[in-house]
Design a protein around this motif. Structure first.
Motif, PDB file in Angstrom:
ATOM      1  N   ASP A   1       0.810  -1.223   0.000  1.00 46.96           N
ATOM      2  CA  ASP A   1       0.000   0.000   0.000  1.00 46.96           C
ATOM      3  C   ASP A   1       0.842   1.270   0.000  1.00 46.96           C
ATOM      4  O   ASP A   1       0.320   2.362  -0.143  1.00 46.96           O
ATOM      5  N   HIS A   2       2.158   1.158   0.166  1.00 48.77           N
ATOM      6  CA  HIS A   2       3.074   2.311   0.105  1.00 48.77           C
ATOM      7  C   HIS A   2       2.566   3.483   0.941  1.00 48.77           C
ATOM      8  O   HIS A   2       2.409   4.579   0.457  1.00 48.77           O
ATOM      9  N   ASP A   3       2.302   3.254   2.227  1.00 52.57           N
ATOM     10  CA  ASP A   3       1.758   4.317   3.074  1.00 52.57           C
ATOM     11  C   ASP A   3       2.796   5.353   3.493  1.00 52.57           C
ATOM     12  O   ASP A   3       2.498   6.246   4.247  1.00 52.57           O
ATOM     13  N   GLY A   4       4.022   5.239   3.003  1.00 55.70           N
ATOM     14  CA  GLY A   4       5.043   6.236   3.280  1.00 55.70           C
ATOM     15  C   GLY A   4       5.901   5.932   4.482  1.00 55.70           C
ATOM     16  O   GLY A   4       6.991   6.462   4.628  1.00 55.70           O
ATOM     17  N   THR A   5       5.444   5.076   5.393  1.00 54.43           N
ATOM     18  CA  THR A   5       6.216   4.726   6.560  1.00 54.43           C
ATOM     19  C   THR A   5       7.059   3.496   6.247  1.00 54.43           C
ATOM     20  O   THR A   5       6.514   2.435   5.957  1.00 54.43           O
ATOM     21  N   PRO A   6       8.381   3.633   6.277  1.00 56.38           N
ATOM     22  CA  PRO A   6       9.203   2.451   5.979  1.00 56.38           C
ATOM     23  C   PRO A   6       9.063   1.413   7.087  1.00 56.38           C
ATOM     24  O   PRO A   6       9.034   1.758   8.270  1.00 56.38           O
ATOM     25  N   PRO A   7       8.965   0.139   6.742  1.00 64.10           N
ATOM     26  CA  PRO A   7       8.832  -0.898   7.759  1.00 64.10           C
ATOM     27  C   PRO A   7      10.119  -1.079   8.547  1.00 64.10           C
ATOM     28  O   PRO A   7      11.212  -0.818   8.045  1.00 64.10           O
ATOM     29  N   LYS A   8       9.976  -1.494   9.791  1.00 61.95           N
ATOM     30  CA  LYS A   8      11.125  -1.742  10.649  1.00 61.95           C
ATOM     31  C   LYS A   8      11.681  -3.125  10.322  1.00 61.95           C
ATOM     32  O   LYS A   8      10.953  -4.111  10.318  1.00 61.95           O
ATOM     33  N   PRO A   9      12.980  -3.229  10.034  1.00 58.29           N
ATOM     34  CA  PRO A   9      13.570  -4.542   9.734  1.00 58.29           C
ATOM     35  C   PRO A   9      13.448  -5.497  10.919  1.00 58.29           C
ATOM     36  O   PRO A   9      13.437  -5.085  12.071  1.00 58.29           O
TER      37      PRO A   9
ATOM     38  N   ASN B   1      15.797 -11.888  -2.502  1.00 55.78           N
ATOM     39  CA  ASN B   1      14.345 -11.776  -2.441  1.00 55.78           C
ATOM     40  C   ASN B   1      13.751 -13.175  -2.363  1.00 55.78           C
ATOM     41  O   ASN B   1      14.141 -14.061  -3.128  1.00 55.78           O
ATOM     42  N   ILE B   2      12.828 -13.369  -1.421  1.00 54.43           N
ATOM     43  CA  ILE B   2      12.116 -14.641  -1.326  1.00 54.43           C
ATOM     44  C   ILE B   2      10.921 -14.538  -2.270  1.00 54.43           C
ATOM     45  O   ILE B   2      10.060 -13.672  -2.096  1.00 54.43           O
ATOM     46  N   PRO B   3      10.840 -15.392  -3.288  1.00 50.39           N
ATOM     47  CA  PRO B   3       9.778 -15.276  -4.283  1.00 50.39           C
ATOM     48  C   PRO B   3       8.412 -15.684  -3.739  1.00 50.39           C
ATOM     49  O   PRO B   3       8.305 -16.577  -2.901  1.00 50.39           O
ATOM     50  N   ASP B   4       7.393 -14.981  -4.217  1.00 50.93           N
ATOM     51  CA  ASP B   4       5.994 -15.325  -3.934  1.00 50.93           C
ATOM     52  C   ASP B   4       5.664 -15.440  -2.459  1.00 50.93           C
ATOM     53  O   ASP B   4       4.909 -16.315  -2.050  1.00 50.93           O
ATOM     54  N   LEU B   5       6.213 -14.576  -1.644  1.00 48.97           N
ATOM     55  CA  LEU B   5       5.892 -14.555  -0.220  1.00 48.97           C
ATOM     56  C   LEU B   5       4.992 -13.351   0.035  1.00 48.97           C
ATOM     57  O   LEU B   5       5.438 -12.208  -0.048  1.00 48.97           O
ATOM     58  N   TRP B   6       3.726 -13.612   0.292  1.00 47.98           N
ATOM     59  CA  TRP B   6       2.736 -12.560   0.487  1.00 47.98           C
ATOM     60  C   TRP B   6       2.055 -12.780   1.829  1.00 47.98           C
ATOM     61  O   TRP B   6       1.519 -13.852   2.089  1.00 47.98           O
ATOM     62  N   LEU B   7       2.076 -11.770   2.702  1.00 45.48           N
ATOM     63  CA  LEU B   7       1.425 -11.853   4.000  1.00 45.48           C
ATOM     64  C   LEU B   7       0.522 -10.646   4.191  1.00 45.48           C
ATOM     65  O   LEU B   7       0.892  -9.522   3.847  1.00 45.48           O
ATOM     66  N   SER B   8      -0.646 -10.877   4.763  1.00 42.12           N
ATOM     67  CA  SER B   8      -1.547  -9.770   5.088  1.00 42.12           C
ATOM     68  C   SER B   8      -1.051  -9.080   6.357  1.00 42.12           C
ATOM     69  O   SER B   8      -0.187  -9.603   7.071  1.00 42.12           O
ATOM     70  N   ASP B   9      -1.622  -7.905   6.664  1.00 44.65           N
ATOM     71  CA  ASP B   9      -1.258  -7.208   7.894  1.00 44.65           C
ATOM     72  C   ASP B   9      -1.538  -8.081   9.111  1.00 44.65           C
ATOM     73  O   ASP B   9      -0.749  -8.116  10.057  1.00 44.65           O
ATOM     74  N   GLU B  10      -2.666  -8.813   9.085  1.00 51.56           N
ATOM     75  CA  GLU B  10      -3.028  -9.685  10.198  1.00 51.56           C
ATOM     76  C   GLU B  10      -2.001 -10.810  10.371  1.00 51.56           C
ATOM     77  O   GLU B  10      -1.602 -11.134  11.486  1.00 51.56           O
ATOM     78  N   GLU B  11      -1.561 -11.400   9.253  1.00 49.80           N
ATOM     79  CA  GLU B  11      -0.562 -12.466   9.319  1.00 49.80           C
ATOM     80  C   GLU B  11       0.767 -11.931   9.841  1.00 49.80           C
ATOM     81  O   GLU B  11       1.462 -12.612  10.605  1.00 49.80           O
ATOM     82  N   MET B  12       1.130 -10.712   9.456  1.00 48.92           N
ATOM     83  CA  MET B  12       2.366 -10.106   9.943  1.00 48.92           C
ATOM     84  C   MET B  12       2.311  -9.944  11.467  1.00 48.92           C
ATOM     85  O   MET B  12       3.289 -10.225  12.158  1.00 48.92           O
TER      86      MET B  12
ATOM     87  N   GLU C   1       0.309 -11.700  13.587  1.00 50.76           N
ATOM     88  CA  GLU C   1       0.267 -13.032  14.189  1.00 50.76           C
ATOM     89  C   GLU C   1       1.648 -13.659  14.278  1.00 50.76           C
ATOM     90  O   GLU C   1       1.959 -14.365  15.239  1.00 50.76           O
ATOM     91  N   LYS C   2       2.485 -13.430  13.297  1.00 56.02           N
ATOM     92  CA  LYS C   2       3.803 -14.040  13.245  1.00 56.02           C
ATOM     93  C   LYS C   2       4.853 -13.211  13.980  1.00 56.02           C
ATOM     94  O   LYS C   2       6.033 -13.566  14.018  1.00 56.02           O
ATOM     95  N   GLY C   3       4.433 -12.087  14.567  1.00 49.25           N
ATOM     96  CA  GLY C   3       5.345 -11.257  15.347  1.00 49.25           C
ATOM     97  C   GLY C   3       6.345 -10.482  14.521  1.00 49.25           C
ATOM     98  O   GLY C   3       7.401 -10.112  15.011  1.00 49.25           O
ATOM     99  N   LEU C   4       6.005 -10.195  13.265  1.00 51.80           N
ATOM    100  CA  LEU C   4       6.929  -9.482  12.387  1.00 51.80           C
ATOM    101  C   LEU C   4       6.773  -7.970  12.481  1.00 51.80           C
ATOM    102  O   LEU C   4       7.668  -7.243  12.047  1.00 51.80           O
ATOM    103  N   VAL C   5       5.659  -7.507  12.987  1.00 50.97           N
ATOM    104  CA  VAL C   5       5.430  -6.071  13.165  1.00 50.97           C
ATOM    105  C   VAL C   5       4.833  -5.849  14.543  1.00 50.97           C
ATOM    106  O   VAL C   5       4.254  -6.738  15.152  1.00 50.97           O
ATOM    107  N   GLU C   6       4.990  -4.640  15.018  1.00 52.40           N
ATOM    108  CA  GLU C   6       4.389  -4.263  16.297  1.00 52.40           C
ATOM    109  C   GLU C   6       3.022  -3.652  16.029  1.00 52.40           C
ATOM    110  O   GLU C   6       2.827  -2.971  15.044  1.00 52.40           O
ATOM    111  N   SER C   7       2.082  -3.926  16.931  1.00 53.09           N
ATOM    112  CA  SER C   7       0.731  -3.374  16.749  1.00 53.09           C
ATOM    113  C   SER C   7       0.639  -1.927  17.175  1.00 53.09           C
ATOM    114  O   SER C   7       1.489  -1.383  17.777  1.00 53.09           O
TER     115      SER C   7
END
Length: 73
Positions: free
Chosen positions: A7-15, A54-65, A67-73
């Protein structure tokens, strides 16, 4: 590990940090990477050889991110 939002919301994701080979494998397993795919094995070889890939064909929704602890809520 870094990722790109569609969605390119302008906020870079935290690695997400994975220090060492075992930590990287565990992180990739947690997000559902299929190590049986030839493209994924090639990407892992690139990580070892070049330091990134790049890991090919890896698509996660915000909810999956969340759930998997990849982003902070």
């Amino acid at each position: 590990m870094t990722y790109h939002r569609l969605d390119h919301d302008g906020t870079p994701p935290k690695p997400v940090s994975a220090e060492g080979a075992q930590a990287l494998i565990e992180l990739l397993e947690r997000i559902g990477v299929d190590f049986h795919l030839r493209e994924v094995r090639g990407a892992l070889e690139d990580i070892l050889r070049l330091g990134s890939a790049n890991i090919p064909d890896l698509w996660l929704s915000d909810e999956e991110m969340l759930e998997k602890g990849l982003v902070e809520s």
